[in-house]
Motif scaffolding. Sequence first.
Motif, short mmCIF file in Angstrom:
data_model
loop_
_atom_site.label_atom_id
_atom_site.label_comp_id
_atom_site.label_asym_id
_atom_site.label_seq_id
_atom_site.Cartn_x
_atom_site.Cartn_y
_atom_site.Cartn_z
N ALA A 92 50.55 -24.48 62.86
CA ALA A 92 50.45 -23.12 63.38
C ALA A 92 49.31 -23.02 64.39
N VAL A 93 49.29 -21.93 65.11
CA VAL A 93 48.09 -21.53 65.85
C VAL A 93 47.22 -20.76 64.87
N TYR A 94 45.96 -21.15 64.80
CA TYR A 94 45.02 -20.50 63.90
C TYR A 94 44.07 -19.64 64.72
N TYR A 95 44.03 -18.36 64.38
CA TYR A 95 43.15 -17.39 65.03
C TYR A 95 42.03 -16.99 64.08
N CYS A 96 40.82 -16.88 64.59
CA CYS A 96 39.80 -16.16 63.84
C CYS A 96 39.79 -14.72 64.36
N ALA A 97 39.44 -13.80 63.49
CA ALA A 97 39.48 -12.39 63.86
C ALA A 97 38.38 -11.63 63.12
N ARG A 98 37.87 -10.62 63.77
CA ARG A 98 36.80 -9.80 63.20
C ARG A 98 37.35 -8.56 62.54
N SER A 99 36.78 -8.19 61.40
CA SER A 99 37.10 -6.89 60.80
C SER A 99 36.62 -5.80 61.73
N ALA A 100 37.40 -4.73 61.84
CA ALA A 100 37.13 -3.71 62.85
C ALA A 100 35.90 -2.86 62.55
N VAL A 101 35.48 -2.82 61.30
CA VAL A 101 34.35 -1.97 60.93
C VAL A 101 33.32 -2.82 60.21
N ALA A 102 32.08 -2.75 60.66
CA ALA A 102 31.01 -3.49 60.02
C ALA A 102 30.91 -3.11 58.56
N GLY A 103 30.85 -4.11 57.70
CA GLY A 103 30.71 -3.85 56.28
C GLY A 103 32.02 -3.59 55.56
N ASN A 104 33.12 -3.43 56.29
CA ASN A 104 34.43 -3.20 55.67
C ASN A 104 35.34 -4.36 56.02
N PRO A 105 35.63 -5.23 55.06
CA PRO A 105 36.42 -6.43 55.38
C PRO A 105 37.91 -6.16 55.50
N LEU A 106 38.35 -4.97 55.20
CA LEU A 106 39.77 -4.63 55.30
C LEU A 106 40.01 -3.94 56.64
N ILE A 107 40.60 -2.85 56.67
CA ILE A 107 40.91 -1.92 57.77
C ILE A 107 41.76 -2.51 58.88
N ALA A 108 41.30 -3.53 59.62
CA ALA A 108 42.09 -4.07 60.73
C ALA A 108 41.28 -5.17 61.39
N PHE A 109 41.93 -5.88 62.33
CA PHE A 109 41.26 -6.95 63.08
C PHE A 109 41.13 -6.51 64.53
N ASP A 110 39.92 -6.29 64.99
CA ASP A 110 39.79 -5.72 66.33
C ASP A 110 39.46 -6.73 67.41
N ILE A 111 38.88 -7.84 67.06
CA ILE A 111 38.57 -8.90 68.01
C ILE A 111 39.21 -10.20 67.52
N TRP A 112 39.93 -10.87 68.42
CA TRP A 112 40.62 -12.11 68.09
C TRP A 112 40.16 -13.22 69.03
N GLY A 113 40.13 -14.43 68.52
CA GLY A 113 39.93 -15.57 69.39
C GLY A 113 41.22 -15.91 70.12
N GLN A 114 41.15 -16.95 70.93
CA GLN A 114 42.32 -17.36 71.71
C GLN A 114 43.27 -18.24 70.88
N GLY A 115 42.78 -18.71 69.75
CA GLY A 115 43.61 -19.54 68.87
C GLY A 115 43.43 -21.02 69.11
N THR A 116 43.61 -21.80 68.06
CA THR A 116 43.58 -23.26 68.15
C THR A 116 44.79 -23.80 67.40
N MET A 117 45.50 -24.74 68.01
CA MET A 117 46.74 -25.25 67.44
C MET A 117 46.48 -26.38 66.46
N VAL A 118 47.08 -26.28 65.30
CA VAL A 118 47.03 -27.33 64.30
C VAL A 118 48.46 -27.82 64.08
#
Lengths: 122, 107
Positions: A92-118
């Motif tokens: 797959a392509v693996y993306y890292c992503a940031r939680s949209a709200v500081a201190g809240n690990p749920l809610i949504a992913f607002d910043i994504w990397g470009q992805g790396t293929m494995v």
Amino acid sequence: QVQLVESGGGVVQPGRSLRLSCAASGFTFSSYGMHWVRQAPGKGLEWVAVIWYDGSNKYYADSVKGRFTISRDNSKNTLYLQMNSLRAEDTAVYYCARSAVAGNPLIAFDIWGQGTMVTVSS
Amino acid sequence: DIQMTPSPSSVSASVGDRVTITCRASQGISSWLAWYQQKPGKAPKLLIYAASSLQSGVPSRFSGSGSGTDFTLTISSLQPEDFATYYCQQANSFPLTFGGGTKVEIK
């Protein structure tokens, strides 16, 4: 500029290991929960793992539990995914992503990397 | 695990059309739902979080609604740059889960 940059992907044989990295910049990395999300070729998105802003809690998808380990080094502004016992279905392509709200690990992913293929293949 | 079911799986529309995509959760998730747009070869982009909150920088033609198990993403007037695949994602509990996606294609 807020940015996530993944690295470490490549071609690996089934059963082997790989470690992905995600370098963060432009924001206070140590304040945000971070995730890995993957996407198999031609398929939809699959959440993989999360780590709390301070590393105190981690959760995994059942498909990777016991094989993958998420970690972070807040002093280096870097997120990691250690992948062991890799299988063809982990391709797959693996993306890292940031939680949209500081201190809240749920809610949504607002910043994504470009992805790396494995690619897991013999 | 909470299953997310989008509808339809694809839609053909013209520029200027109003497009509505729905997503149903297998159990109640309050308003903990996000919508993403993804174009080929690109990372997903957050459009809507908490069911109806527009992410900063996203055009106002995008809107979200719903709570509990039924949610809607509406594009009020489709623009050429909106042709893409749209994913819903529940943010109520781990494991986080995505719907299978709705592809918006040019008619």
